[in-house]
Design a protein around this motif. Structure first.
Motif, PDB file in Angstrom:
ATOM      1  N   UNK A 128       0.876  -1.460  -0.420  1.00 37.25           N
ATOM      2  CA  UNK A 128      -0.469   0.338   0.039  1.00 37.25           C
ATOM      3  C   UNK A 128       0.706   1.531   0.015  1.00 37.25           C
ATOM      4  N   UNK A 129       1.873   1.898   0.408  1.00 37.44           N
ATOM      5  CA  UNK A 129       2.965   2.133   0.691  1.00 37.44           C
ATOM      6  C   UNK A 129       3.335   2.766  -0.650  1.00 37.44           C
ATOM      7  N   UNK A 130       3.853   1.882  -1.196  1.00 35.60           N
ATOM      8  CA  UNK A 130       4.275   1.537  -2.679  1.00 35.60           C
ATOM      9  C   UNK A 130       4.324   1.746  -3.378  1.00 35.60           C
ATOM     10  N   UNK A 131       2.731   1.580  -3.516  1.00 36.13           N
ATOM     11  CA  UNK A 131       1.322   2.706  -4.137  1.00 36.13           C
ATOM     12  C   UNK A 131       1.241   3.669  -4.240  1.00 36.13           C
ATOM     13  N   UNK A 132       1.123   4.191  -2.720  1.00 35.29           N
ATOM     14  CA  UNK A 132       1.070   5.298  -2.453  1.00 35.29           C
ATOM     15  C   UNK A 132       2.001   6.044  -3.125  1.00 35.29           C
ATOM     16  N   UNK A 133       2.983   5.710  -2.847  1.00 29.15           N
ATOM     17  CA  UNK A 133       4.578   6.552  -2.641  1.00 29.15           C
ATOM     18  C   UNK A 133       4.202   6.473  -4.839  1.00 29.15           C
ATOM     19  N   UNK A 134       4.372   5.776  -5.079  1.00 27.71           N
ATOM     20  CA  UNK A 134       4.246   5.460  -7.003  1.00 27.71           C
ATOM     21  C   UNK A 134       3.740   6.610  -6.996  1.00 27.71           C
ATOM     22  N   UNK A 135       2.406   6.151  -6.888  1.00 22.25           N
ATOM     23  CA  UNK A 135       1.197   7.036  -7.049  1.00 22.25           C
ATOM     24  C   UNK A 135       1.379   8.986  -7.520  1.00 22.25           C
ATOM     25  N   UNK A 136       1.661   8.890  -6.550  1.00 19.41           N
ATOM     26  CA  UNK A 136       1.922  10.740  -6.094  1.00 19.41           C
ATOM     27  C   UNK A 136       3.235  10.721  -6.619  1.00 19.41           C
TER      28      UNK A 136
END
Length: 260
Positions: free
Chosen positions: A122-130
């Motif tokens: 979830x953190x990986x996806x949030x960071x990648x999305x931002x």
């Protein structure tokens, strides 16, 4: 709900939802009769605005297996919706809430004030999305090379009713001027399209002939909306979840897949 009509009441400070609902029903009654409830009467100036409309007989697509003739019927309904209102009329309709600029602003604010304390995928996806959002250029405004259409503004499959033969549309509180690719992304990325039953996105999108500009716009809009949902679901997971366990992790996977 009374007999053959639905009485929809709105809170005192509804942010224009009643007005948007009434405008949409009136426009569709003129340009696409039968697609949506018929407008009966409204009191938009009341302390608690009221919109009265006819009642439709279909059942919501959400929570069902949307495939085969249902996908075809859904595509036909939204195509009619997007094409019915003439361009000169659409141009006079206010921009829908939750448009691109609005969502980018929200995400930039959430990244600072409401970033969930998530880890792992979830953190990986949030960071990648931002990171994607920062270089996407979407903050500069909506592209000028896609045609405006009238959009319902809500991709929840609960708003699309199947009567065994056709799909009709309800709930226009967030409707307004939009574009076809953004509205299609609203449907494909809404959590209601996959959390209960998998929605065949490929089969659905194959029903539409998109221009090169719309194809790019669809890809970027799907990423944008997926990131919004990731924030919403990650925040929900930290509080009182309304969706099944694992929903936010599944959304993280969707986000990373869309960015690949």
């Amino acid at each position: 709900m009374t007999g053959d009509r639905v009485i929809k009441r709105f809170p005192r400070k509804d942010g224009g939802r009643a007005e948007r609902e009434w405008r949409a029903l009136s426009l569709l009654a003129t340009y696409a009769p039968g697609l949506a409830p018929e407008p009966r009467e409204a009191d938009l100036a009341a302390p608690e605005p009221v919109v009265v409309m006819s009642r439709l007989a279909g059942a919501p697509l959400r929570g069902t297996a949307v495939e085969g003739k249902r996908i075809v019927a859904l595509a036909k309904a939204v195509t009619t919706l997007y094409e019915a209102v003439p361009p000169d009329v659409v141009c006079k309709v206010p921009l829908r809430p939750g448009h691109q600029g609005d969502l980018v602003s929200r995400l930039n604010e959430w990244a600072v004030t409401a970033r969930p304390r998530a880890g792992g995928p979830v953190r990986q996806a949030l960071d990648a999305g931002l990171k994607w959002l920062a270089r996407s250029g979407l903050g500069a405004g909506a592209p000028g090379d896609v045609s405006p259409v009238f959009g319902p503004g809500d991709g929840n499959l609960a708003n699309y009713l199947w009567d065994g033969f056709r799909v009709q549309v309800v709930d226009f509180e967030d409707s307004g001027r939009s574009d076809r690719a953004f509205e299609l992304a609203e449907i494909t990325e809404h959590v209601g399209s996959w959390v209960e039953h998998p929605f065949d996105v490929t089969a659905f999108l194959e029903q539409f002939e998109l221009s090169p500009a719309e194809t790019v716009r669809l890809r970027e809009s799907r990423r944008l909306l997926a990131l919004v949902w990731l924030f919403l679901l990650a925040g929900e997971a930290m509080g009182h979840p309304r969706n099944p366990p694992g929903t936010v992790e599944r959304q993280a996977g969707r986000m990373l897949e869309l960015l690949a």
